[in-house]
Design an enzyme around this catalytic site. Structure first.
Site, short mmCIF file in Angstrom:
data_model
loop_
_atom_site.label_atom_id
_atom_site.label_comp_id
_atom_site.label_asym_id
_atom_site.label_seq_id
_atom_site.Cartn_x
_atom_site.Cartn_y
_atom_site.Cartn_z
N ASP A 48 0.81 -1.22 0.00
CA ASP A 48 0.00 0.00 0.00
C ASP A 48 0.84 1.27 0.00
O ASP A 48 0.46 2.29 0.56
CB ASP A 48 -0.98 0.00 1.19
N HIS A 74 -4.52 -3.05 -5.59
CA HIS A 74 -3.94 -1.85 -6.21
C HIS A 74 -5.09 -0.96 -6.63
O HIS A 74 -6.00 -1.42 -7.31
CB HIS A 74 -3.14 -2.21 -7.46
P1 IMP Z 1 -1.63 -12.98 3.43
O1 IMP Z 1 -0.65 -12.46 2.42
O2 IMP Z 1 -3.06 -12.85 2.98
O3 IMP Z 1 -1.27 -14.34 3.92
O4 IMP Z 1 -1.53 -12.02 4.72
C1 IMP Z 1 -0.34 -11.92 5.50
C2 IMP Z 1 -0.12 -10.48 5.98
O5 IMP Z 1 0.26 -9.66 4.88
C3 IMP Z 1 -1.35 -9.81 6.57
O6 IMP Z 1 -0.91 -8.93 7.59
C4 IMP Z 1 -1.91 -9.01 5.42
O7 IMP Z 1 -2.70 -7.93 5.85
C5 IMP Z 1 -0.64 -8.57 4.74
N1 IMP Z 1 -0.77 -8.30 3.29
C6 IMP Z 1 -0.80 -9.22 2.30
N2 IMP Z 1 -0.89 -8.61 1.11
C7 IMP Z 1 -0.89 -7.29 1.34
C8 IMP Z 1 -0.92 -6.14 0.49
O8 IMP Z 1 -0.94 -6.21 -0.74
N3 IMP Z 1 -0.93 -4.93 1.11
C9 IMP Z 1 -0.87 -4.83 2.46
N4 IMP Z 1 -0.81 -5.86 3.29
C10 IMP Z 1 -0.83 -7.09 2.73
MG MG Z 2 -2.67 -2.43 -1.54
#
Ligand code: IMP
Ligand code: MG
Length: 332
Positions: free
Chosen positions: A12, A42
């Site tokens: 982000d 995105h």
């Molecule tokens: P997962 O990738 O869904 O397994 O989540 C693992 C951690 O990464 C969590 O804290 C999510 O909120 C964070 N996370 C995964 N993808 C993103 C992203 O694209 N932006 C921000 N946080 C992310």
């Molecule tokens: Mg994002």
């Protein structure tokens, strides 16, 4: 030229906005997506319309670019199809035959797992699909009947193309290798892995653009220095909400220099893009020339360069792809 764009914080950072600008400006033959999968969100403002993307790269905004998803990305066919429709890109969107398929079972596992509570995952099935891959029982894209129309060899295509723009997802602090383990995503997301995700080796990459936001946010659990309360964050106009999950993002008004330095090192960043400078320093909205920035904002940019030892070539001053200062000609 082959370029890779990565996030330097917790995701982000505003990668979508920078990617969409560069896709229009540099007109690459291929815009390719690396990274984990549809856990990424995105947001792209293009010709007055907001697009929320989870699978397709933000570079779709250039109608002359081919849009590709690399082998390292887990693909949810349902999300993929919806986004093709939403962006009206059918005919120029492709996925690598080797991509891991996200199944309904993966999504259920991700939502049910005790881990999703502990880590605060996005419940999009990404972690379980990566686990399937490692267990050697994953279904690949080449074996999904309804996806045949889109399946190609992305690695071969990016190798043959001259100009390729590769978009990473998430951010360095969420890297499974280098981030705040175990509060991380399920893969490494640094530049080398993002390049490998689409089939490019390290020596083929000319530029690595690391995107950072002018303040820091994080969704999900895990350590987060100098965090402030939501009320305070709202007052500062820093408060954001997750694109995928809608959760309020945690906010720190500071840049975490030690982490950023490490991120610049491991990513071997050749350029830094700083986004949301207009939010951190009011009075800079929509500026397109460096000299038009307020003294405070210019000092901040100087500080980023001094602390990280990498030129700040792109400065975001608003949500539209046009709200940007592009100093690449002077800085490189
Ligand atoms: P997962 O990738 O869904 O397994 O989540 C693992 C951690 O990464 C969590 O804290 C999510 O909120 C964070 N996370 C995964 N993808 C993103 C992203 O694209 N932006 C921000 N946080 C992310
Ligand atoms: Mg994002």
């Amino acid at each position: 030229m082959k370029q890779v764009l990565v996030g330097g914080q917790y995701g982000d950072e505003g990668k979508g906005k920078i990617s969409s600008y560069l896709a229009i400006k540099d007109a690459p033959e291929i815009v390719a997506r690396g990274g984990v999968g549809p856990n990424a969100g995105h947001k792209v403002l293009y010709e007055g319309k907001w697009y929320s993307l989870r699978m397709l790269p933000s570079g779709f905004v250039n109608p002359n670019s081919k849009v590709m998803i690399g082998a390292g990305v887990s693909v949810d066919p349902e999300v993929f199809m919806k986004e093709i429709e939403m962006t009206n890109t059918d005919g120029r969107v492709f996925v690598d035959k080797r991509c891991t398929t996200i199944t309904q079972k993966h999504k259920e596992e991700d939502a049910a797992a005790a881990l999703s509570k502990k880590i605060g995952t996005t419940k999009t099935g990404c972690g379980p699909s990566v686990t399937s891959r490692a267990r050697r029982d994953a279904v690949l894209m080449q074996d999904v009947p309804e996806m045949q129309k889109y399946v190609v060899d992305v690695a071969d295509a990016v190798h043959k193309a001259k100009d390729v723009f590769v978009e990473g997802s998430q951010g360095f602090m969420l890297s499974c290798l280098y981030g705040t383990y175990p509060f991380v995503t399920s893969k490494d997301v640094s530049a080398s892995t993002i390049a490998a995700d689409v089939g490019l080796g390290p020596t083929s990459i000319e530029q690595v653009i690391m995107v950072i936001k002018a303040y820091t946010t994080r969704v999900g659990n895990g350590p987060f220095p100098s965090e402030i309360e939501v009320e305070e964050s709202v007052k500062l106009n820093f408060q954001e909400y997750g694109t995928v999950t809608g959760r309020p993002r945690r906010t720190s008004p500071e840049l975490h220099w030690e982490d950023l330095n490490f991120a610049a090192q491991v990513n071997s960043a050749t350029q830094i893009a700083v986004t949301k400078v207009d939010i951190r320093f009011p009075g800079n909205e929509g500026k397109t020339k460096y000299d038009e920035l307020t003294a405070e904002a210019r000092m901040f940019i100087d500080q980023v360069e001094a602390k990280l030892g990498v030129p700040v070539t792109l400065i975001g001053t608003g949500p539209d792809a046009k709200h940007i200062i592009d100093r690449r000609d002077k800085m490189l």
